[in-house]
Structures are given as structure tokens and as C-alpha cells.
Design a protein around this motif. Structure first.
Motif, PDB file in Angstrom:
ATOM      1  N   GLY A  87      42.963  21.345  31.637  1.00  0.00           N
ATOM      2  CA  GLY A  87      43.039  20.921  30.177  1.00  0.00           C
ATOM      3  C   GLY A  87      43.820  19.848  30.034  1.00  0.00           C
ATOM      4  N   LEU A  88      43.652  19.268  28.792  1.00  0.00           N
ATOM      5  CA  LEU A  88      44.709  18.219  28.220  1.00  0.00           C
ATOM      6  C   LEU A  88      45.574  18.528  27.391  1.00  0.00           C
ATOM      7  CD1 LEU A  88      45.891  15.253  28.182  1.00  0.00           C
ATOM      8  CD2 LEU A  88      43.629  14.645  27.160  1.00  0.00           C
ATOM      9  N   HIS A  89      46.926  18.406  27.353  1.00  0.00           N
ATOM     10  CA  HIS A  89      47.816  19.077  26.253  1.00  0.00           C
ATOM     11  C   HIS A  89      49.066  18.006  26.015  1.00  0.00           C
ATOM     12  CE1 HIS A  89      46.165  22.515  28.075  1.00  0.00           C
ATOM     13  NE2 HIS A  89      46.614  22.097  29.456  1.00  0.00           N
ATOM     14  N   ILE A  90      49.220  17.811  24.598  1.00  0.00           N
ATOM     15  CA  ILE A  90      50.532  17.073  24.300  1.00  0.00           C
ATOM     16  C   ILE A  90      51.624  17.833  23.985  1.00  0.00           C
ATOM     17  CG2 ILE A  90      49.425  16.989  22.002  1.00  0.00           C
ATOM     18  CD1 ILE A  90      50.297  13.798  21.794  1.00  0.00           C
ATOM     19  N   ALA A  91      52.811  17.246  24.127  1.00  0.00           N
ATOM     20  CA  ALA A  91      54.000  17.851  23.866  1.00  0.00           C
ATOM     21  C   ALA A  91      53.990  18.013  22.423  1.00  0.00           C
ATOM     22  CB  ALA A  91      55.287  17.146  24.498  1.00  0.00           C
ATOM     23  N   ALA A  92      54.602  19.064  21.806  1.00  0.00           N
ATOM     24  CA  ALA A  92      54.786  19.287  20.396  1.00  0.00           C
ATOM     25  C   ALA A  92      55.433  18.200  19.759  1.00  0.00           C
ATOM     26  CB  ALA A  92      55.399  20.585  20.158  1.00  0.00           C
ATOM     27  N   TRP A  93      56.474  17.650  20.442  1.00  0.00           N
ATOM     28  CA  TRP A  93      57.264  16.696  19.958  1.00  0.00           C
ATOM     29  C   TRP A  93      56.862  15.419  20.147  1.00  0.00           C
ATOM     30  CZ3 TRP A  93      58.424  13.419  23.827  1.00  0.00           C
ATOM     31  CH2 TRP A  93      58.569  13.730  25.061  1.00  0.00           C
TER      32      TRP A  93
ATOM     33  N   ALA B   5      42.797  10.028  24.358  1.00  0.00           N
ATOM     34  CA  ALA B   5      43.762   9.973  23.553  1.00  0.00           C
ATOM     35  C   ALA B   5      43.502   8.779  22.382  1.00  0.00           C
ATOM     36  CB  ALA B   5      45.088   9.598  24.132  1.00  0.00           C
ATOM     37  N   ALA B   6      42.912   7.554  22.776  1.00  0.00           N
ATOM     38  CA  ALA B   6      42.605   6.752  21.671  1.00  0.00           C
ATOM     39  C   ALA B   6      41.554   7.268  20.606  1.00  0.00           C
ATOM     40  CB  ALA B   6      42.069   5.460  22.398  1.00  0.00           C
ATOM     41  N   ASP B   7      40.805   8.058  21.120  1.00  0.00           N
ATOM     42  CA  ASP B   7      39.777   8.557  20.327  1.00  0.00           C
ATOM     43  C   ASP B   7      40.278   9.580  19.279  1.00  0.00           C
ATOM     44  OD1 ASP B   7      36.956   9.067  19.436  1.00  0.00           O
ATOM     45  OD2 ASP B   7      37.431  10.972  20.154  1.00  0.00           O
TER      46      ASP B   7
ATOM     47  N   ARG C  59      50.741  21.337  22.676  1.00  0.00           N
ATOM     48  CA  ARG C  59      49.341  21.350  21.547  1.00  0.00           C
ATOM     49  C   ARG C  59      48.128  20.890  22.348  1.00  0.00           C
ATOM     50  NH1 ARG C  59      53.125  23.315  19.915  1.00  0.00           N
ATOM     51  NH2 ARG C  59      54.027  23.534  17.912  1.00  0.00           N
ATOM     52  N   PRO C  60      47.166  21.742  22.200  1.00  0.00           N
ATOM     53  CA  PRO C  60      45.984  21.277  22.971  1.00  0.00           C
ATOM     54  C   PRO C  60      45.278  20.250  22.491  1.00  0.00           C
ATOM     55  CG  PRO C  60      45.342  23.335  21.555  1.00  0.00           C
ATOM     56  CD  PRO C  60      46.946  22.950  21.374  1.00  0.00           C
ATOM     57  N   VAL C  61      44.977  19.300  23.389  1.00  0.00           N
ATOM     58  CA  VAL C  61      43.835  17.997  23.206  1.00  0.00           C
ATOM     59  C   VAL C  61      42.424  18.410  23.458  1.00  0.00           C
ATOM     60  CG1 VAL C  61      43.437  15.797  23.413  1.00  0.00           C
ATOM     61  CG2 VAL C  61      45.748  16.661  23.445  1.00  0.00           C
TER      62      VAL C  61
ATOM     63  N   ASP D 269      38.829  37.478  29.257  1.00  0.00           N
ATOM     64  CA  ASP D 269      39.643  36.397  29.225  1.00  0.00           C
ATOM     65  C   ASP D 269      39.672  35.716  30.566  1.00  0.00           C
ATOM     66  OD1 ASP D 269      40.998  34.198  28.961  1.00  0.00           O
ATOM     67  OD2 ASP D 269      42.667  35.271  27.754  1.00  0.00           O
ATOM     68  N   PRO D 270      38.836  34.552  31.000  1.00  0.00           N
ATOM     69  CA  PRO D 270      38.972  34.148  32.407  1.00  0.00           C
ATOM     70  C   PRO D 270      40.458  33.643  32.746  1.00  0.00           C
ATOM     71  CG  PRO D 270      37.731  32.761  31.151  1.00  0.00           C
ATOM     72  CD  PRO D 270      37.971  34.266  30.021  1.00  0.00           C
ATOM     73  N   SER D 271      41.121  33.040  31.758  1.00  0.00           N
ATOM     74  CA  SER D 271      42.282  32.604  32.075  1.00  0.00           C
ATOM     75  C   SER D 271      43.376  33.205  32.766  1.00  0.00           C
ATOM     76  CB  SER D 271      43.024  31.776  30.780  1.00  0.00           C
ATOM     77  OG  SER D 271      43.494  32.660  29.900  1.00  0.00           O
ATOM     78  N   HIS D 272      44.425  32.897  33.256  1.00  0.00           N
ATOM     79  CA  HIS D 272      45.481  33.586  33.737  1.00  0.00           C
ATOM     80  C   HIS D 272      46.664  33.177  32.631  1.00  0.00           C
ATOM     81  CE1 HIS D 272      42.876  33.107  37.344  1.00  0.00           C
ATOM     82  NE2 HIS D 272      43.327  34.420  37.883  1.00  0.00           N
ATOM     83  N   GLN D 273      47.686  34.138  32.974  1.00  0.00           N
ATOM     84  CA  GLN D 273      48.895  34.027  32.065  1.00  0.00           C
ATOM     85  C   GLN D 273      49.559  32.574  32.222  1.00  0.00           C
ATOM     86  OE1 GLN D 273      52.017  36.928  32.984  1.00  0.00           O
ATOM     87  NE2 GLN D 273      53.096  36.546  31.254  1.00  0.00           N
ATOM     88  N   GLY D 274      49.790  32.090  31.173  1.00  0.00           N
ATOM     89  CA  GLY D 274      50.770  30.778  31.255  1.00  0.00           C
ATOM     90  C   GLY D 274      49.819  29.812  30.725  1.00  0.00           C
ATOM     91  N   ARG D 275      48.604  29.723  30.510  1.00  0.00           N
ATOM     92  CA  ARG D 275      47.742  28.561  30.215  1.00  0.00           C
ATOM     93  C   ARG D 275      48.063  28.115  28.730  1.00  0.00           C
ATOM     94  NH1 ARG D 275      41.215  28.197  29.891  1.00  0.00           N
ATOM     95  NH2 ARG D 275      40.966  26.170  28.602  1.00  0.00           N
ATOM     96  N   PRO D 276      48.429  26.704  28.672  1.00  0.00           N
ATOM     97  CA  PRO D 276      48.804  26.237  27.194  1.00  0.00           C
ATOM     98  C   PRO D 276      47.798  26.561  26.367  1.00  0.00           C
ATOM     99  CG  PRO D 276      49.026  24.560  28.984  1.00  0.00           C
ATOM    100  CD  PRO D 276      48.610  25.876  29.690  1.00  0.00           C
ATOM    101  N   SER D 277      48.130  26.859  24.960  1.00  0.00           N
ATOM    102  CA  SER D 277      47.183  27.112  23.931  1.00  0.00           C
ATOM    103  C   SER D 277      47.175  26.127  22.930  1.00  0.00           C
ATOM    104  CB  SER D 277      47.229  28.773  23.724  1.00  0.00           C
ATOM    105  OG  SER D 277      48.405  28.858  23.510  1.00  0.00           O
TER     106      SER D 277
END
Length: 246
Positions: free
Chosen positions: A15-21, A50-52, A209-211, A238-246
Motif C-alpha cells: 500500500g501507499l500511505h500518507i502521514a496524517a500530519w 500523488a500528483a493525481d 491515511r491510505p492513498v 481478512d487476509p491482512s495481518h495485524q498492523g496493516r495501515p488503514s
């Protein structure tokens, strides 16, 4: 190409994630210069996505190694322009193209300001001189530092993380002596990188936050067994493991 890179990222990263701040300010109009560190091949794909996502009203451009552009000519159709990284001519190419691009409103220039690939922990960052010259070319532009990092958390694929730093005014940078403007640009990106690194090291999904989300899980027999076990127990798989950003 945005759809292509999105599918490619989902296939190969978790995944691609952006810091909340680290969300960028609302910049629907005006010239924009985004400069970042350059830790991996994936950076170009992150630029496109990110540009899009964050600056859809801007036409985005980015310099790329001229030799690489010869192999991936399709990138020129989405704003990439070639720069010879092995000669002084490349600096002239970069500044000439940048001046033409930033002569028009609502255009964004995305720059891997370290030039070549560099470890995310490298200090000082070693920003290239051409970045400072852009402030004189486009003094009305907004300048945004962009931190990029990759890390493995709990899934098979790596996570990509980004964060934008506070905006700078090109006019203010242009008015400063060249050594001071470079110091300001370096400090701004370093601070953004350090803050992002602290959040990545915390492994706390709530700080992001998820992108884009990739394909979680391991797949194959292992996930088949997990799916069957969940079904027998009457639970949603749920195929994900604990700790996946959401």
C-alpha cells in the motif's frame, strides 16, 4: 498511466500511505515545486499517484535520466523530460525545461532533489544545485518538501509512506543568499523525513491515511487454509495481518 501505476503498485506493494500530519495544503492554483529525497525506483510511480490524488488541477512534470527516457519513451507523454546526468549540459537542459514549464500557471514540477538514489538515512541530504536556481526562475511558486520512505510491516509486500512538509515561498528563498536558501531547503526536507521516519518506526497504522491499498496476505496454500479455517468458525476472512495501515 495513473491507472497503470495504481494497478502496478497494488500488485507489488502492500500500500501507499500518507502521514496524517503530512497532507499538502489546498493549492488548486499557482505554480508548484515539489522536491523530495530519492530512496528507490518506486519514487517515480509515487510522483504520478500523488500528483493525481493531491494536485489534480495541475499539469505535472518531472526530470528523468535521458538514457532511461530513451528506454521508456512513453513517460514523456505524462510529463517526464530527459536530463543528461553525466555532463554539465544536463544542468542547462534542466533549467531550460524548468523555466518553460513554470512559465505557465497551474503547473507542478516534481524533483528528486538528490539526483541519484540515496539511502533514506543519509545526512546531509546532498541536494543538487539546480534546485536552488528554480527559486529565481519561478519566484511566485510554492515550494513543498516531500518525504518518501519504504518499510516492511506485517505483510509480504512493502509499505510506501509519504509526507509533505510545510510550504515555502520561492520569493523568500530567492531573496536569500544561495547558501542560506540551500540550508532552508535542506532543513525543511530533513525535518519532514525525520518526522515521517518516527511514525514509520512506531508501526502505528492510526498515524497514516491510505492513498492506495495493495493486496494483503500471502496467498497460495497458506491463505487458502486461513480462509477455510475462518469459514468453519463462521468468521469473515481478512487476509491482512495485524498492523496493516488503514
Amino acid at each position: 498511466m495513473v491507472s497503470y501505476f495504481a494497478r502496478y503498485l497494488r500488485r507489488h506493494l502492500n500500500g501507499l500511505h500518507i502521514a496524517a500530519w503530512g497532507l499538502p495544503p489546498d493549492l488548486s492554483t499557482g505554480r508548484l515545486i515539489v522536491y523530495s529525497n530519492h530512496p528507490a525506483w518506486w519514487d517515480a510511480a509515487l510522483y504520478v499517484l500523488a500528483a493525481d490524488r493531491f494536485f489534480p488541477d495541475h499539469e505535472s512534470y518531472a526530470p528523468i535520466d535521458a538514457e532511461m527516457l530513451r528506454h521508456y519513451g512513453v513517460l514523456s507523454r505524462i510529463g517526464a523530460f530527459g536530463v543528461d546526468l553525466e555532463s554539465r549540459k544536463g544542468a542547462t537542459q534542466f533549467l531550460t525545461a524548468s523555466k518553460e514549464i513554470l512559465a505557465s500557471e497551474n503547473r507542478a514540477l516534481w524533483i528528486t532533489a538528490q539526483g541519484g538514489f540515496s539511502d533514506v538515512r543519509q545526512r546531509p541530504l546532498g541536494l543538487k544545485p539546480g534546485l536552488g536556481r528554480l527559486m529565481d526562475i519561478a519566484p511566485s511558486a510554492t515550494v513543498l518538501p516531500l518525504a518518501i520512505e519504504y518499510s516492511f510491516w506485517s505483510e509480504r509486500g512493502a509499505e510506501a509512506f509519504i509526507a509533505f512538509g510545510p510550504p515555502l515561498r520561492a520569493a523568500d528563498l530567492s531573496a536569500a543568499p544561495r547558501n542560506e536558501r540551500f540550508a532552508t531547503l535542506d532543513v525543511a526536507l530533513t525535518a519532514t523525513l525525520d518526522r515521517l521516519a518516527a511514525d514509520v518506526q512506531s508501526r502505528d497504522p492510526a498515524k497514516f491515511r491510505p492513498v492506495l491499498s495493495g493486496k494483503a496476505g500471502i496467498g497460495g496454500v497458506y491463505d487458502g487454509w486461513r480462509r477455510a479455517t475462518a469459514l468453519l468458525r463462521g468468521r469473515r476472512f481478512d487476509p491482512s495481518h495485524q498492523g496493516r495501515p488503514s
